[in-house]
Write a protein that holds these residues in place. Structure first.
Motif, short mmCIF file in Angstrom:
data_model
loop_
_atom_site.label_atom_id
_atom_site.label_comp_id
_atom_site.label_asym_id
_atom_site.label_seq_id
_atom_site.Cartn_x
_atom_site.Cartn_y
_atom_site.Cartn_z
N GLU B 220 0.83 -1.20 0.00
CA GLU B 220 0.00 0.00 0.00
C GLU B 220 0.87 1.26 0.00
OE1 GLU B 220 -3.09 -0.68 2.88
OE2 GLU B 220 -3.50 1.49 2.97
N HIS B 221 1.85 1.24 0.89
CA HIS B 221 2.77 2.37 1.03
C HIS B 221 3.51 2.63 -0.27
CE1 HIS B 221 5.86 4.99 2.60
NE2 HIS B 221 6.82 4.09 2.49
N LEU B 222 4.02 1.58 -0.86
CA LEU B 222 4.80 1.73 -2.10
C LEU B 222 3.92 2.09 -3.28
CD1 LEU B 222 7.28 -1.23 -1.57
CD2 LEU B 222 7.81 1.20 -1.44
N SER B 223 2.67 1.62 -3.25
CA SER B 223 1.75 1.96 -4.33
C SER B 223 1.47 3.47 -4.33
CB SER B 223 0.43 1.21 -4.17
OG SER B 223 0.63 -0.17 -4.32
N LEU B 224 1.35 4.02 -3.14
CA LEU B 224 1.14 5.46 -3.03
C LEU B 224 2.38 6.21 -3.54
CD1 LEU B 224 -0.66 7.78 -2.16
CD2 LEU B 224 0.25 7.55 0.16
N LEU B 225 3.54 5.73 -3.14
CA LEU B 225 4.78 6.33 -3.66
C LEU B 225 4.81 6.24 -5.18
CD1 LEU B 225 7.64 5.02 -1.32
CD2 LEU B 225 6.74 7.34 -1.45
N SER B 226 4.40 5.10 -5.68
CA SER B 226 4.40 4.86 -7.11
C SER B 226 3.47 5.83 -7.85
CB SER B 226 4.00 3.41 -7.38
OG SER B 226 4.01 3.15 -8.75
N LEU B 227 2.31 6.02 -7.26
CA LEU B 227 1.35 6.98 -7.85
C LEU B 227 1.96 8.36 -7.96
CD1 LEU B 227 -2.23 6.44 -6.38
CD2 LEU B 227 -1.43 6.13 -8.73
N ASN B 228 2.57 8.77 -6.87
CA ASN B 228 3.17 10.10 -6.84
C ASN B 228 4.34 10.19 -7.82
OD1 ASN B 228 1.39 10.94 -4.92
ND2 ASN B 228 2.68 10.23 -3.23
N LEU B 229 5.05 9.11 -7.94
CA LEU B 229 6.16 9.10 -8.87
C LEU B 229 5.67 9.23 -10.31
CD1 LEU B 229 9.28 8.67 -9.10
CD2 LEU B 229 8.77 6.28 -9.54
N ARG B 230 4.61 8.52 -10.60
CA ARG B 230 4.07 8.58 -11.97
C ARG B 230 3.56 9.95 -12.32
NH1 ARG B 230 3.36 4.07 -14.93
NH2 ARG B 230 4.00 2.15 -13.90
N ALA B 231 3.13 10.69 -11.31
CA ALA B 231 2.69 12.06 -11.57
C ALA B 231 3.87 12.92 -12.03
CB ALA B 231 2.06 12.65 -10.31
N VAL B 232 5.04 12.57 -11.53
CA VAL B 232 6.24 13.35 -11.87
C VAL B 232 6.91 12.82 -13.13
CG1 VAL B 232 8.50 14.08 -11.02
CG2 VAL B 232 6.60 13.90 -9.43
N TYR B 233 6.89 11.52 -13.27
CA TYR B 233 7.54 10.87 -14.41
C TYR B 233 6.53 10.08 -15.22
CZ TYR B 233 11.97 11.91 -12.21
OH TYR B 233 13.03 12.54 -11.66
N PRO B 234 5.80 10.77 -16.04
CA PRO B 234 4.84 10.04 -16.87
C PRO B 234 5.58 9.12 -17.82
CG PRO B 234 4.76 12.41 -17.35
CD PRO B 234 5.86 12.19 -16.37
N GLY B 235 5.02 7.99 -18.04
CA GLY B 235 5.63 7.04 -18.98
C GLY B 235 4.73 5.85 -19.10
N ASP B 236 4.78 5.22 -20.25
CA ASP B 236 3.90 4.08 -20.45
C ASP B 236 4.40 2.82 -19.75
OD1 ASP B 236 5.02 2.98 -23.70
OD2 ASP B 236 5.98 4.28 -22.23
N ARG B 237 5.70 2.74 -19.57
CA ARG B 237 6.23 1.57 -18.88
C ARG B 237 7.55 1.87 -18.23
NH1 ARG B 237 9.53 -3.00 -22.08
NH2 ARG B 237 10.23 -3.18 -19.95
N PRO B 238 7.91 1.09 -17.25
CA PRO B 238 9.24 1.21 -16.65
C PRO B 238 10.36 0.96 -17.66
CG PRO B 238 7.88 -0.18 -15.31
CD PRO B 238 7.11 0.08 -16.56
#
Lengths: 238, 238
Positions: B220-238
DNA sequence: CGTGCGAACCATTTAAGGATTGGTTCATCT
DNA sequence: AGATGAACCAATCCTTAAATGGTTCGCACG
């Protein structure tokens, strides 16, 4: 052979004969523990074909994912290990069989899930080839090589650099250790059938791009391996 | 020198002279880019002292952390490079923020689960202490450091050597990257409160030895971090 | 007798050179 | 034009000797 059929439409026939001969060699077992084939020059003499013709057959098998080649090193059956694994093993603390299996149970279901997201048609064809090879191989050592290759391919197709390195570390530790006990490889026909079925289920889930299915089937497969390992290596903890 | 002062209380004085000479050499610069000192045999001639005496001086400097030595390799100023460094750099070249986060999402919930199985009372005290520190720190950079320490402690207590190495590489890649954008650290009070709550939930599940709970709360914690990261680094895939 | 010293020996790392192996090109033949 | 064998090129591995720190031994001196 070549001298006997020089004037026929020799090119397609000769090429497919060579290909069949190399397939037979690959399937026959009896290779080194690292799955190394004879060098090209020797092999071309052995199969009575020019080196160029042999290379064409090897090109095809490499495209199928059944062999890998490295200039200066040789030709090997299966999929290549990631070189970062050896490096990682150098900085890693000692691991025992139980802790390796524990790490596999944590990592490989996740790799299978990512692989299910990212596998393309060529990847799937290769996976099927490898599963077939595992199934059709009678000697335990070769089965181990093909088995390891399938897992390597799944890890690579998963497409995450850090997880790939983690897997490569596992791979390096597993293949370098002498606790590969003979009993570990003496798989009953029953067990071999079950493993093959599990491999097929994993690849089938990956083919359907079923992330959860791939994760679950891989976990199931490794749990069975873990059970068998614990029978051999009793211990309270990894 | 030795010939000039052979009958005095030469031992402590001579030793300290040698020590001072080596210090001067270390401080003087003019060494190779890798900070390599001349080899012991040459250096003992250069400083007009026996090798044994020189080694005593070097022992002292090594104990002070000013030099490091490796048999077969040489003597160098400073501290040895991190053995993970090369490999982490190689992985970094292939990784991006999204793939790092993806790897975290795969690995760290599993580490938390193992940690929940194995944490002892002392470990828990440390974890609570770290969570408190994260909570009570007002500047973002320090919070980041405490945060990292908590994750490291969890990984260590998980107790699996392979996974620990994988985590260490992940950590090295993360902390070496210049993607640590300032915006990434400027967390709103709202978000910081939420993270802290999540950290407490993780540690609470670990304290209860709730394997699934630890896994879920970490995810859960990392998913939230991930969400926030995606807001900064948009991209279709890692 | 205890300590320091130089020499000798030991263990690890590095560098260099030759051998091995796959990758490619070239000239010739069909 | 395509296949073939030979020659050449590039990467890897293996062996050996050298370089370097780690340790021991025998001797000299206080």
């Amino acid at each position: 052979m070549r001298a006997a059929v020089p004037s026929e439409d020799s090119s397609p026939r000769n090429a497919s004969q060579v290909l069949a001969d190399v397939r037979k060699l690959i399937a026959g077992g009896g290779l080194d523990a690292d799955g190394k084939l004879p060098n090209e020059r020797d092999l071309s003499v052995q199969l009575n074909v020019g080196r160029r013709g042999l290379r064409r057959a090897l090109d095809a098998l490499e495209a199928e994912g059944l062999i890998w080649r490295r200039q200066g090193k040789g030709t090997f059956i299966g999929q290549p290990p990631d070189p970062k694994g050896k490096l990682a093993a150098e900085i890693s603390a000692e691991a025992n069989p139980l802790s390796v299996m524990e790490a596999r149970l944590c990592l490989e279901p996740e790799l299978a899930a990512l692989c299910a997201q990212r596998a393309g048609p060529e990847d799937l064809v290769r996976m099927h080839h490898l599963v077939d090879r595992i199934d059709q191989t009678s000697d335990a050592e070769s089965a181990e090589l093909w088995d390891g290759s399938l897992h390597r391919l799944i890890a690579r197709v998963a497409g995450n650099p850090i997880l790939m390195t983690a897997f490569a570390l596992l791979d390096a530790v597993r293949t370098s250790q002498t606790w590969q006990d003979q009993r570990d490889r003496a798989r009953s026909p029953e067990l071999r059938r079950l493993y093959t079925q599990q491999h097929r289920s994993i690849v089938s889930a990956i083919a359907r791009h079923d992330t959860d299915g791939a994760r679950a089937t891989m976990r199931e497969h490794l749990s069975l391996l873990s059970l068998n390992l614990r029978a051999v290596y009793p211990g309270d903890r990894p």
